[in-house]
Design a protein around this motif. Sequence first.
Motif, short mmCIF file in Angstrom:
data_model
loop_
_atom_site.label_atom_id
_atom_site.label_comp_id
_atom_site.label_asym_id
_atom_site.label_seq_id
_atom_site.Cartn_x
_atom_site.Cartn_y
_atom_site.Cartn_z
N THR A 128 5.37 13.21 -15.03
CA THR A 128 6.66 13.90 -14.98
C THR A 128 7.77 12.88 -14.81
OG1 THR A 128 5.62 15.84 -14.00
CG2 THR A 128 8.01 15.67 -13.81
N LEU A 129 8.71 12.88 -15.76
CA LEU A 129 9.85 11.96 -15.73
C LEU A 129 10.91 12.45 -14.75
CD1 LEU A 129 10.16 11.32 -19.57
CD2 LEU A 129 9.04 9.87 -17.86
N MET A 130 11.88 11.62 -14.46
CA MET A 130 12.93 11.95 -13.51
C MET A 130 13.73 13.18 -13.90
SD MET A 130 14.24 8.11 -12.57
CE MET A 130 15.42 8.63 -11.34
N ASP A 131 13.84 13.44 -15.20
CA ASP A 131 14.61 14.61 -15.65
C ASP A 131 13.78 15.90 -15.61
OD1 ASP A 131 12.91 14.45 -17.86
OD2 ASP A 131 14.51 13.99 -19.29
N ALA A 182 2.81 7.85 -24.53
CA ALA A 182 3.84 8.26 -25.50
C ALA A 182 4.98 7.25 -25.52
CB ALA A 182 4.38 9.64 -25.16
N PRO A 183 5.39 6.81 -26.71
CA PRO A 183 6.53 5.89 -26.79
C PRO A 183 7.85 6.65 -26.59
CG PRO A 183 5.69 6.37 -28.98
CD PRO A 183 4.78 7.07 -28.01
N HIS A 184 8.78 5.99 -25.93
CA HIS A 184 10.11 6.56 -25.69
C HIS A 184 11.16 5.64 -26.30
CE1 HIS A 184 8.72 9.67 -22.91
NE2 HIS A 184 7.80 8.79 -22.60
N ASP A 213 20.77 -3.87 -27.96
CA ASP A 213 21.23 -5.26 -28.07
C ASP A 213 20.88 -6.15 -26.89
OD1 ASP A 213 22.41 -4.70 -30.54
OD2 ASP A 213 24.24 -3.97 -29.58
N THR A 214 20.52 -5.57 -25.76
CA THR A 214 20.20 -6.36 -24.57
C THR A 214 18.94 -5.82 -23.91
OG1 THR A 214 21.55 -4.95 -23.15
CG2 THR A 214 22.62 -6.92 -24.06
N TYR A 215 18.37 -6.62 -23.03
CA TYR A 215 17.25 -6.13 -22.22
C TYR A 215 17.72 -4.90 -21.45
CZ TYR A 215 14.19 -10.09 -23.03
OH TYR A 215 13.34 -11.00 -23.62
N TYR A 216 16.78 -4.04 -21.10
CA TYR A 216 17.13 -2.84 -20.36
C TYR A 216 16.03 -2.49 -19.37
CZ TYR A 216 13.94 -0.17 -23.36
OH TYR A 216 12.82 0.30 -24.02
N ILE A 217 16.37 -1.66 -18.40
CA ILE A 217 15.43 -1.17 -17.40
C ILE A 217 15.34 0.34 -17.55
CG2 ILE A 217 14.95 -0.92 -14.93
CD1 ILE A 217 16.66 -3.48 -14.52
N THR A 218 14.13 0.86 -17.68
CA THR A 218 13.98 2.30 -17.73
C THR A 218 13.92 2.84 -16.30
OG1 THR A 218 12.67 4.16 -18.51
CG2 THR A 218 11.48 2.14 -18.06
N PRO A 219 14.85 3.72 -15.94
CA PRO A 219 14.90 4.23 -14.57
C PRO A 219 13.64 4.99 -14.16
CG PRO A 219 16.74 5.08 -15.89
CD PRO A 219 15.92 4.23 -16.78
N ASP A 220 12.91 5.54 -15.11
CA ASP A 220 11.69 6.27 -14.78
C ASP A 220 10.61 5.38 -14.20
OD1 ASP A 220 11.87 9.22 -15.54
OD2 ASP A 220 12.73 8.24 -17.29
N VAL A 251 13.12 -2.25 -28.06
CA VAL A 251 11.68 -2.02 -27.92
C VAL A 251 11.44 -0.69 -27.22
CG1 VAL A 251 9.56 -2.89 -26.85
CG2 VAL A 251 11.18 -4.49 -27.88
N GLU A 252 10.54 0.13 -27.78
CA GLU A 252 10.18 1.39 -27.14
C GLU A 252 9.44 1.12 -25.84
OE1 GLU A 252 7.81 3.14 -30.28
OE2 GLU A 252 9.52 4.33 -30.97
N TRP A 253 9.55 2.06 -24.89
CA TRP A 253 8.85 1.91 -23.62
C TRP A 253 7.86 3.04 -23.42
CZ3 TRP A 253 9.26 5.58 -19.70
CH2 TRP A 253 10.29 6.51 -19.82
#
Length: 116
Positions: free
Chosen positions: A44-47, A55-57, A63-70, A29-31
Amino acid sequence: MAIKITDECINCGACEPECPNTAIYEGGVEWKIADGTTVKGDFTLMDGSVTTATAPHDPVAVDTYYITPDKCTECQGFHEEPQCAAVCPVDCCIPDEMYRETVEELLGKQAKLHNK
């Protein structure tokens, strides 16, 4: 430091509703920064890159749930401990060594995400 979900995730979804920043997404799923936050306009993102809140990222994992560090603040400003790790039945929510942040930095991120 942000939290990450390892590939030992069983896709139970227990972590997703516990995140006060809506930083946890189902695999594939896009975040968006705007999801579950008060951010509008540019962010401003971390990078160092700038994105619009809506905006979708690309998904961090497929395959698994994830956490966006931003968006992950380790629940600083909300709870005493990361709630994803507290509810995970297989202990796959662990600190992400790639994203080292102080408590002050995490609280600053939390304030930016929620206009505090």
